[in-house]
Motif scaffolding. Structure first.
Motif, mmCIF file in Angstrom:
data_model
loop_
_atom_site.group_PDB
_atom_site.id
_atom_site.type_symbol
_atom_site.label_atom_id
_atom_site.label_comp_id
_atom_site.label_asym_id
_atom_site.label_seq_id
_atom_site.Cartn_x
_atom_site.Cartn_y
_atom_site.Cartn_z
ATOM 1 N N ARG A 198 36.608 30.688 26.888
ATOM 2 C CA ARG A 198 35.271 30.578 27.468
ATOM 3 C C ARG A 198 35.341 30.545 28.999
ATOM 4 O O ARG A 198 34.516 31.140 29.700
ATOM 5 N N ALA A 199 36.360 29.858 29.540
ATOM 6 C CA ALA A 199 36.508 29.788 30.984
ATOM 7 C C ALA A 199 36.813 31.158 31.568
ATOM 8 O O ALA A 199 36.291 31.523 32.631
ATOM 9 N N ALA A 200 37.652 31.931 30.893
ATOM 10 C CA ALA A 200 37.968 33.275 31.376
ATOM 11 C C ALA A 200 36.718 34.143 31.398
ATOM 12 O O ALA A 200 36.499 34.910 32.353
ATOM 13 N N ASN A 201 35.897 34.041 30.363
ATOM 14 C CA ASN A 201 34.658 34.824 30.347
ATOM 15 C C ASN A 201 33.712 34.382 31.465
ATOM 16 O O ASN A 201 33.035 35.207 32.092
ATOM 17 N N LYS A 255 39.683 30.347 38.242
ATOM 18 C CA LYS A 255 39.223 30.810 39.552
ATOM 19 C C LYS A 255 40.385 30.876 40.542
ATOM 20 O O LYS A 255 40.514 31.829 41.324
ATOM 21 N N ARG A 256 41.260 29.877 40.475
ATOM 22 C CA ARG A 256 42.411 29.897 41.378
ATOM 23 C C ARG A 256 43.338 31.073 41.070
ATOM 24 O O ARG A 256 43.859 31.727 41.977
ATOM 25 N N GLU A 257 43.521 31.328 39.805
ATOM 26 C CA GLU A 257 44.357 32.470 39.442
ATOM 27 C C GLU A 257 43.733 33.776 39.889
ATOM 28 O O GLU A 257 44.412 34.685 40.385
ATOM 29 N N ASP A 275 45.394 36.315 42.584
ATOM 30 C CA ASP A 275 45.607 37.727 42.274
ATOM 31 C C ASP A 275 44.920 38.616 43.294
ATOM 32 O O ASP A 275 45.467 39.658 43.700
ATOM 33 N N LYS A 276 43.730 38.192 43.749
ATOM 34 C CA LYS A 276 43.021 38.994 44.742
ATOM 35 C C LYS A 276 43.753 38.986 46.074
ATOM 36 O O LYS A 276 43.846 39.995 46.771
ATOM 37 N N ALA A 277 44.323 37.843 46.449
ATOM 38 C CA ALA A 277 45.075 37.767 47.700
ATOM 39 C C ALA A 277 46.313 38.651 47.650
ATOM 40 O O ALA A 277 46.648 39.342 48.622
ATOM 41 N N ILE A 278 46.993 38.609 46.543
ATOM 42 C CA ILE A 278 48.179 39.460 46.398
ATOM 43 C C ILE A 278 47.798 40.920 46.479
ATOM 44 O O ILE A 278 48.469 41.736 47.123
ATOM 45 N N SER A 308 57.192 31.293 42.590
ATOM 46 C CA SER A 308 56.553 30.158 41.929
ATOM 47 C C SER A 308 55.652 30.651 40.816
ATOM 48 O O SER A 308 55.042 31.716 40.917
ATOM 49 N N VAL A 309 55.588 29.940 39.780
ATOM 50 C CA VAL A 309 54.707 30.238 38.651
ATOM 51 C C VAL A 309 53.809 29.043 38.434
ATOM 52 O O VAL A 309 54.114 27.918 38.843
ATOM 53 N N ARG A 310 52.723 29.300 37.822
ATOM 54 C CA ARG A 310 51.748 28.242 37.567
ATOM 55 C C ARG A 310 52.327 27.240 36.578
ATOM 56 O O ARG A 310 52.854 27.604 35.526
ATOM 57 N N LYS A 311 52.236 26.012 36.946
ATOM 58 C CA LYS A 311 52.748 24.980 36.065
ATOM 59 C C LYS A 311 51.874 24.835 34.834
ATOM 60 O O LYS A 311 50.665 24.915 34.915
ATOM 61 N N LYS A 312 52.536 24.680 33.761
ATOM 62 C CA LYS A 312 51.823 24.477 32.505
ATOM 63 C C LYS A 312 52.261 23.154 31.904
ATOM 64 O O LYS A 312 53.363 22.670 32.169
#
Length: 711
Positions: free
Chosen positions: A536-539, A575-577, A581-584, A656-660
């Motif tokens: 739902r958050a992705a949508n 949103k942070r992801e 991605d947009k910055a990259i 770095s990868v996103r911590k899970k």
């Protein structure tokens, strides 16, 4: 005399010695075919109806047309019964074999198939035995019989030939003959000449109208085009003066493939006075030579020409039918071997126990082969058979039925609430009671018991069907033993059915005894909620929502309040992801533009290519008036221009990868399984508004947990 001259086949051309030798060897090989057919005829004569359609020549004609006289002229001896009216009352299979006596023995003799080894050197004895054997089956007063008499005549004066002398066609019964004697003889004659491999020798008297010939009439019924009919005209010397049958012999009146041949037999007076056959043939040759019209075709008339023509036609006919005959003999031989095998191995006849063990082993092998698909039957191409039907029961019928079972079938919200209330006892419900879940799960697992037991019954019925359909050669002659074997195998299957059902029930009881929530297929509540909130958050992020307004954001209306904070966290993370991605992406695009700018010189001219550098002379150095930019002077040598190498983005030293959150492999696998479900909304209730927990409705008698409404 049995080998025609080369000029007969090649006209006036002469053959070289080598060609003549090849021709003679070919004729000799062809002549050997007739004795082989004779042996087959002897073999099939012992059965009631011949299974083979052997090439042969059948002699047909009306009574007193001269059939017997023609056969005696071909053989050159008197050996057939004589008299008035019907004389030939049984079919006579006459085999002429060209053979010379060894050691100065008898030159000519006859043998009957039913009297093997006995030679009849006197041909009067042959006539007498034919008469006696005919009276034995047909009676002594003109009765007929369809059982043939097989006679072999060995003589150096005959050609290899096989003839079937049939009773003459008649119209009026005489003596003790039945009233339907004409139809009986007609049926007997048709039974021989109807076969496609039979050459018809139609005998007709020349002193009668050819249109009234009974032999030609019955031959046309089975051979309307005359492709296997030979016409023979007898009694040419008895025609009225001024009449002849020249037009018939030339084929202008009645067309046949092999044409007509005229012969002159001995008269009744010459037969009584026992005129020698050699003298009769001389008189025949003199008649054709002296006749005004027949002398032009005398080479095509006479008994010697008839015998040579019949032998040649029979050899060619055998050659044409040999492939089909060979195939038919091979088929009958294989059938006989199978029947012999069905009777059992003669070596096992002394031991009944060994024979019984052999039969049982053959039955077991056939049963196993049928299940494994190695037994081919006629119905194998029409329907599923054997093990394929069992496979269909398991993988199609049973599987489809289980897949159609609704996991929540028979459960209502009220029943779930009652079970949960009963599981909590006197306490108030704070969390979902685990006992209530297990009770509901066991209730639904029991639904699998009935289709599983039904599957056992279907497999049992199919195994019984296989047992009843097995047919082996060893059991064909033991009907009582086959019934006993089938009964014993069916009893064994019945004894195994109940233990099989008991085992299936035990498997269901094992599943009921312990609910394994650690199984990878089990979807836990936490994993399901996390997966749904993440989706739902992705949508929401994709549609531009997620501004922190809580329930008013897209996809958050149906999420309970206690999960709203978790949902907002997922939105912020998404949103942070997306921003990262947009910055990259922007950084990569900026580097690409810088590289393109560096590849372009400051004077605005395109950079020198590879061919401009190494294929042409270098351009003169720029004048002093021109002041190159610092950038161009640094990026290009003073002697000649160069191509600026493209710069590749440096690989960062730390990635770095996103911590899970730490999750077990089992939990990750469960989360992935949720995404594979075709209708995710039907499993967790949080995708849909829960009417029982609406903010506008008071929950006075219901638990406050959002998970209490569904399982």
């Amino acid at each position: 005399p049995s080998i025609p001259t080369p000029t007969t086949f090649l006209g006036a051309r002469l053959l070289t010695p080598s060609l003549s030798l090849n021709f003679l060897s070919t004729v000799t090989i062809m002549e050997q075919l007739i004795p082989i057919i004779n042996k087959l005829q002897d073999v099939t004569a012992v059965v009631e109806s011949s299974p083979l359609d052997l090439p042969q020549i059948a002699v047909v004609g009306e009574q007193s047309s001269g059939k017997s006289s023609v056969l005696e002229s071909i053989v050159g001896r008197d050996f057939l019964p004589r008299g008035s009216g019907i004389v030939t009352r049984r079919p006579l299979a006459l085999q002429l074999i060209n053979k010379r006596a060894v050691g100065g023995g008898v030159k000519e003799w006859g043998e009957f198939l039913h009297l093997p080894g006995k030679k009849f050197e006197n041909f009067d004895d042959i006539r007498r035995h034919i008469q006696e054997d005919t009276d034995r089956l047909g009676g002594s007063n003109k009765g007929i019989s369809n059982v043939p008499i097989n006679l072999k005549i060995y003589s150096p004066n005959v050609l290899n030939l096989t003839l079937i002398d049939l009773p003459g066609l008649t119209k009026v019964p005489v003596g003790d003959q039945p009233k339907d004697i004409a139809s009986q003889i007609r049926t007997m004659v048709l039974s021989y000449i109807t076969k496609p491999n039979t050459i018809i020798l139609a005998i007709s008297p020349a002193n009668a109208d050819i249109a009234n010939s009974d032999g030609l009439r019955i031959a046309r019924e089975v051979d309307p085009h005359g492709k296997r009919t030979i016409g023979v005209l007898t009694k040419l010397d008895l025609m009225d003066k001024g009449t002849d049958c020249f037009e018939v012999l030339m084929g202008k009146v009645y067309q046949l493939k092999f044409g007509f041949i005229g012969v002159v037999n001995r008269s009744q007076h010459e037969i009584v006075t026992k005129l020698q056959m050699e003298k009769a043939k001389e008189n025949e040759s003199a008649f054709f030579a002296a006749h005004a019209k027949y002398k032009a075709i005398k080479a095509r008339c006479g008994t010697p020409h008839l015998a040579a023509t019949l032998s040649k036609i029979l050899m060619n006919h055998i050659r044409n039918t040999l492939p089909t005959l060979r195939q038919r003999v091979s088929s009958l031989l294989q059938s006989a071997r199978d029947e012999l095998e069905a009777l059992g191995d003669p070596r096992l006849g002394v031991s009944k126990g060994a024979l019984l063990l052999h039969i049982i082993n053959s039955f077991v092998l056939a049963f196993v082969n049928t299940i494994d698909g190695r037994l081919t039957t006629e119905s194998a191409t029409d329907e599923l058979y054997g093990g394929a039907r069992i496979n269909y029961i398991f993988n199609d019928m049973y599987t489809r039925h289980v897949e159609e079972i609704d996991a929540n079938g028979g459960l209502t919200d009220e029943e779930i609430q009652v079970i949960m209330a009963n599981a909590t006892g006197p306490k108030a419900s704070l969390f979902i009671p685990e006992e209530s879940f297990e009770q509901l799960a066991r209730r639904q697992i029991k639904i699998l018991l009935d289709p599983s037991l039904r599957c056992v019954d279907l497999v049992y019925d199919e195994l019984q069907r296989i047992v009843n359909c097995i047919e082996i050669n060893e059991l064909k002659r033991f009907d009582a033993l086959r019934e006993k074997v089938v009964d014993e195998v069916n009893a064994l299957l019945r004894d195994c059915r109940e233990p099989t059902k008991k085992m299936v029930k035990s498997l269901i009881d094992i599943e009921l005894a312990y609910i394994n929530t650690n199984h990878p297929d089990f979807i836990g509540g936490g994993d399901a909620i996390a997966k749904i909130l993440k989706r739902r958050a992705a949508n929401a992020v994709e549609k531009g929502y997620g501004d922190g307004s809580g329930r008013r954001s897209s996809g958050a209306e149906s999420i309970p309040g206690e999960f709203h904070q978790q949902y907002q966290s997922e939105v912020n993370m998404m949103k942070r992801e997306a921003e990262r991605d947009k910055a990259i992406s922007d950084k990569r695009e900026k580097k690409k533009q810088q590289q393109q700018k560096q590849n372009t010189p400051s004077d605005g001219k395109p950079a020198a290519s590879f061919w401009n550098i190494f294929g042409k002379k270098s351009p003169p150095p720029p004048s002093s008036s021109s002041s190159p930019s610092p950038q161009s002077s640094q990026s290009r040598p003073s002697k000649s221009p160069s191509v600026a190498p493209p710069k590749m983005a440096a690989v960062p030293s730390v990635m770095s990868v996103r911590k899970k959150s730490e999750r077990s492999e089992n939990e990750d696998f469960q989360t992935e399984l949720i995404g594979l479900l075709p209708q995710l909304a039907t499993f967790p209730p949080y995708l849909q508004p829960l009417p029982c927990f609406s903010s506008r409705q008071k929950l006075s008698s219901r638990p406050t947990s959002p998970l209490s409404g569904r399982t």
